[in-house]
Structure formats: structure tokens, C-alpha cells
Design a protein around this motif. Structure first.
Motif, PDB file in Angstrom:
ATOM      1  N   ASP A  74       0.828  -1.202   0.000  1.00 21.60           N
ATOM      2  CA  ASP A  74       0.000   0.000   0.000  1.00 21.60           C
ATOM      3  C   ASP A  74       0.858   1.247   0.000  1.00 21.60           C
ATOM      4  N   MET A  76       0.145   5.333   1.008  1.00 22.00           N
ATOM      5  CA  MET A  76      -0.806   6.301   1.531  1.00 22.00           C
ATOM      6  C   MET A  76      -0.137   7.653   1.683  1.00 22.00           C
ATOM      7  N   CYS A  78      -0.494  11.359   3.842  1.00 25.98           N
ATOM      8  CA  CYS A  78      -1.158  11.905   5.020  1.00 25.98           C
ATOM      9  C   CYS A  78      -0.710  13.340   5.266  1.00 25.98           C
ATOM     10  N   ASP A  94      -7.424  12.266  -5.670  1.00 24.40           N
ATOM     11  CA  ASP A  94      -7.935  11.677  -4.437  1.00 24.40           C
ATOM     12  C   ASP A  94      -8.626  10.344  -4.693  1.00 24.40           C
ATOM     13  N   ARG A  95      -8.907  10.059  -5.958  1.00 23.86           N
ATOM     14  CA  ARG A  95      -9.471   8.757  -6.331  1.00 23.86           C
ATOM     15  C   ARG A  95      -8.390   7.718  -6.583  1.00 23.86           C
ATOM     16  N   PHE A  97      -5.084   7.987  -4.968  1.00 20.47           N
ATOM     17  CA  PHE A  97      -4.282   7.830  -3.754  1.00 20.47           C
ATOM     18  C   PHE A  97      -5.171   7.693  -2.528  1.00 20.47           C
ATOM     19  N   ARG A  98      -4.720   6.874  -1.608  1.00 22.43           N
ATOM     20  CA  ARG A  98      -5.373   6.797  -0.306  1.00 22.43           C
ATOM     21  C   ARG A  98      -4.810   7.939   0.529  1.00 22.43           C
ATOM     22  N   ILE A  99      -5.697   8.795   1.035  1.00 17.31           N
ATOM     23  CA  ILE A  99      -5.288   9.987   1.764  1.00 17.31           C
ATOM     24  C   ILE A  99      -5.913   9.969   3.150  1.00 17.31           C
ATOM     25  N   CYS A 100      -5.081  10.210   4.155  1.00 18.90           N
ATOM     26  CA  CYS A 100      -5.530  10.258   5.544  1.00 18.90           C
ATOM     27  C   CYS A 100      -5.193  11.616   6.138  1.00 18.90           C
ATOM     28  N   ALA A 106      -3.421   6.948   9.141  1.00 20.06           N
ATOM     29  CA  ALA A 106      -2.830   6.159   8.053  1.00 20.06           C
ATOM     30  C   ALA A 106      -2.342   4.814   8.582  1.00 20.06           C
ATOM     31  N   GLN A 109      -5.340   2.603   9.300  1.00 29.87           N
ATOM     32  CA  GLN A 109      -5.940   2.030   8.089  1.00 29.87           C
ATOM     33  C   GLN A 109      -5.101   0.889   7.531  1.00 29.87           C
TER      34      GLN A 109
END
Length: 112
Positions: A74, A76, A78, A94-95, A97-100, A106, A109
Motif C-alpha cells: 500500500d 498512503m 497523510c 484523491d481517487r 491515492f489513499r489519503i488520511c 494512516a 488504516q
């Protein structure tokens, strides 16, 4: 390129020391990340807490890093400031990458 690297079990956390992730540093940043994580591609968190600006070269470099992970782990992001977060939304990154909101979420998750 100076990057602060922390290692949690199965996670590399990278915090760039630059304020701008733009064309002038994108290639050096990617090279530094590749050196830091090597073949250990389980999970990567890029902490944006010090980044104030990112341009298209910085975005392209992040996409390149995501491809480098190649499904082996993964990635992420942050601690994006509101301006960078808005730019990720406008460009629809934002679609991708996973953003926290922060490092702790992070890590949570990633179940670390």
C-alpha cells in the motif's frame, strides 16, 4: 534530497524535508524514496506535514511511486494541507491515492 525515514513494522514512513514538491526536486525525491525503501515495498506512508506546495511534476512523481509499488504494498499520503488536498480533489488524484488526515489514521488504516 533529505527525507526523514521512520520504520514501523511493515511500513516505511517518509517525511520530505522540502516545502515544495515541484519540478526542481521531484526526480531527486523519487530517487531518494527508491533508495530508502529498496525492495521493501510492503507499505509506504508519505507524510506531507512539511509540504506547502506540489505541482504537476510532483504529482507525476507520486504516480510513478504508486506504480513502483506494483500491487506489492500500500501507499498512503497523510497530513495534506487544505490547498494541496483541494488540488488532489480538483485533479481527481484523491481517487487514485489513499489519503488520511494524519499519520496515526494512516497507520490505523494499514492495520499496523
Amino acid at each position: 534530497m533529505n527525507i526523514n525515514t521512520e520504520r514501523e513494522p511493515n511500513v516505511n514512513i517518509l517525511t520530505p524535508s522540502v516545502r515544495r514538491l515541484d519540478a526542481s526536486v521531484a526526480a531527486a525525491f523519487k530517487d531518494a524514496v527508491v533508495r530508502e525503501i529498496g525492495e521493501d515495498r510492503k507499505a509506504l506512508i508519505v507524510d506531507f506535514s512539511k509540504i506547502e506546495f506540489i505541482d504537476s511534476s510532483g504529482l507525476g512523481m507520486l504516480v510513478s511511486l504508486l506504480k513502483m509499488m506494483n500491487g506489492k504494498g500500500d501507499m498512503m499520503l497523510c497530513a495534506l494541507n487544505p490547498g494541496i488536498r483541494n488540488m488532489f480533489t480538483l485533479t481527481r488524484m484523491d481517487r487514485i491515492f489513499r489519503i488520511c488526515p494524519d499519520r496515526a489514521s494512516a497507520l490505523a488504516q494499514l492495520n499496523v
